[in-house]
Motif scaffolding. Structure first.
Motif, PDB file in Angstrom:
ATOM      1  N   GLN A  80      50.154  69.115  22.903  1.00 14.93           N
ATOM      2  CA  GLN A  80      50.231  69.862  21.478  1.00 14.93           C
ATOM      3  C   GLN A  80      49.296  71.351  21.898  1.00 14.93           C
ATOM      4  N   ASP A  81      48.141  71.024  21.924  1.00 18.30           N
ATOM      5  CA  ASP A  81      47.025  71.998  21.894  1.00 18.30           C
ATOM      6  C   ASP A  81      45.810  71.942  23.090  1.00 18.30           C
ATOM      7  N   THR A  82      45.023  72.775  23.296  1.00 19.66           N
ATOM      8  CA  THR A  82      44.076  72.381  24.400  1.00 19.66           C
ATOM      9  C   THR A  82      42.723  73.076  24.029  1.00 19.66           C
ATOM     10  N   ILE A  83      41.652  72.526  24.526  1.00 21.41           N
ATOM     11  CA  ILE A  83      40.339  73.054  24.559  1.00 21.41           C
ATOM     12  C   ILE A  83      40.257  73.537  25.836  1.00 21.41           C
ATOM     13  N   VAL A  84      39.887  74.800  26.138  1.00 19.18           N
ATOM     14  CA  VAL A  84      39.600  75.459  27.238  1.00 19.18           C
ATOM     15  C   VAL A  84      38.150  75.592  27.740  1.00 19.18           C
ATOM     16  N   PHE A  85      37.660  75.196  28.852  1.00 20.06           N
ATOM     17  CA  PHE A  85      36.386  75.191  29.465  1.00 20.06           C
ATOM     18  C   PHE A  85      36.568  76.150  30.642  1.00 20.06           C
ATOM     19  N   PHE A  86      35.534  77.137  30.519  1.00 17.35           N
ATOM     20  CA  PHE A  86      35.423  78.331  31.616  1.00 17.35           C
ATOM     21  C   PHE A  86      33.913  78.201  32.275  1.00 17.35           C
ATOM     22  N   GLY A  87      33.878  78.432  33.291  1.00 17.06           N
ATOM     23  CA  GLY A  87      32.605  78.423  34.024  1.00 17.06           C
ATOM     24  C   GLY A  87      32.488  78.539  35.715  1.00 17.06           C
ATOM     25  N   SER A  88      31.577  78.859  36.145  1.00 12.12           N
ATOM     26  CA  SER A  88      31.424  79.056  37.561  1.00 12.12           C
ATOM     27  C   SER A  88      31.828  77.955  38.320  1.00 12.12           C
ATOM     28  N   ALA A  89      32.603  78.202  39.307  1.00 10.98           N
ATOM     29  CA  ALA A  89      33.166  77.211  40.478  1.00 10.98           C
ATOM     30  C   ALA A  89      32.101  76.771  41.325  1.00 10.98           C
ATOM     31  N   GLY A 113      41.115  74.420  36.972  1.00 11.67           N
ATOM     32  CA  GLY A 113      41.315  73.301  38.023  1.00 11.67           C
ATOM     33  C   GLY A 113      40.733  73.513  39.279  1.00 11.67           C
ATOM     34  N   GLY A 114      39.620  74.080  39.598  1.00 12.78           N
ATOM     35  CA  GLY A 114      38.947  74.312  40.583  1.00 12.78           C
ATOM     36  C   GLY A 114      37.604  73.401  40.635  1.00 12.78           C
ATOM     37  N   GLY A 115      36.431  74.008  41.056  1.00 11.96           N
ATOM     38  CA  GLY A 115      35.400  73.223  41.421  1.00 11.96           C
ATOM     39  C   GLY A 115      34.163  73.543  40.367  1.00 11.96           C
ATOM     40  N   GLY A 116      32.903  73.059  40.334  1.00 13.37           N
ATOM     41  CA  GLY A 116      31.825  73.534  39.484  1.00 13.37           C
ATOM     42  C   GLY A 116      32.396  73.112  38.021  1.00 13.37           C
ATOM     43  N   ILE A 117      31.947  73.864  37.243  1.00 15.02           N
ATOM     44  CA  ILE A 117      32.446  73.575  35.645  1.00 15.02           C
ATOM     45  C   ILE A 117      33.608  72.935  35.455  1.00 15.02           C
ATOM     46  N   MET A 118      34.711  73.691  36.155  1.00  7.59           N
ATOM     47  CA  MET A 118      36.114  73.140  35.747  1.00  7.59           C
ATOM     48  C   MET A 118      36.152  71.902  36.212  1.00  7.59           C
TER      49      MET A 118
END
Length: 263
Positions: free
Chosen positions: A47-56, A97-102
């Motif tokens: 339905q909807d999302t909560i997005v996390f951004f941050g360093s890999a 989808g990568g490493g770190g915070i993701m």
């Protein structure tokens, strides 16, 4: 030489891989990076999302490892809460989808027994998807702008942990959309780690020099601990779900144009 007694066969254009990979096929590739995720997200009932951004580059046992731990725990709490809501799959944790915070955020969602999205991007120095993304919700993008579109399309909230150029780019894109009111709904934007962000970006200086209005600072919420962030999100996110699934944010411009055309 053609032989009339032999049947002639040709493959459909959409099966011609040489054409699809060519410069002439680029519009189709761009369109595919819109339609294929839409198709899969609809099938998955997201339905909807909560997005996390941050360093890999963030490591759980590194100098800034506490941010990794906090991202993981916050994603876990949000997923446990959202899984208790009725209706379609709500507020699914989404990362690059990568490493770190993701990785930390995807991992936290898995800790809570939930599904989690990874919008991976092909880069010269290959970014490999982390192992915590739900396989059916792992997407591979070639075009940065299509990846950003999908970060934005379903987002109800954005949580930005410390990061570098990529994080700043994605954060500013979302912040600009909020400031210019290009979307027909509000997106909650949280900067996690006041000390880091106030050192990296001097928002007050932007106000001082007239580059932004003082009220623009209200678009951003600074948070420094998991429980505060969780309570703010839980209390401010809309509990009612939209009728369509996935609930894609519409552009305000298109609505205005439709009204004008109807006159």
């Amino acid at each position: 030489m053609n032989h009339p007694d032999r049947p002639i066969a040709a493959e459909p254009a959409y099966h011609n891989q040489i054409f699809l990979d060519s410069d002439d096929g680029r519009p189709l590739r761009i369109l595919a990076e819109y339609l294929e995720p839409l198709y899969r997200l609809r099938r998955e009932g997201i339905q909807d999302t909560i997005v996390f951004f941050g360093s890999a580059r963030m490591k759980e046992d590194g100098a800034l490892g506490q941010y990794y731990k906090d991202a993981r725990l916050l994603a876990q709490l949000l997923t446990e809460w959202s899984c208790g809501l009725s209706g379609s799959r709500r507020f699914v944790i989404c990362t690059g989808g990568g490493g770190g915070i993701m990785e930390a955020a995807n991992r936290g969602a898995v800790d809570a027994g939930g599904s989690t999205i990874g919008l991976n991007i092909g880069l010269p120095h290959e970014q490999r998807p982390n192992p915590y993304v739900t396989p059916s919700l792992l997407f591979e993008f070639h075009y940065f702008f299509m990846r950003k579109l999908w970060f934005t399309h379903l987002a109800r909230a954005l949580i930005v942990f410390p990061g570098g150029f990529g994080t700043l780019d994605e954060f500013m894109e979302m912040l600009t959309l909020a400031q210019t009111q290009k979307l027909d709904r509000d997106i909650l934007i949280f900067l996690y780690g006041s000390e880091y962000w106030k050192e990296v970006i001097n928002f007050d200086s932007l106000v001082k020099h007239g580059m932004i209005d003082r009220k623009d600072l209200n678009l951003i919420h600074h948070v420094d601990d998991v429980q505060t962030a969780f309570e703010l999100l839980k209390n401010r996110l809309p509990k009612e779900k939209e009728a369509v699934c996935p609930a894609i944010a519409k552009a305000k411009f298109s609505k205005c144009r439709i009204k004008e055309d109807a006159r």
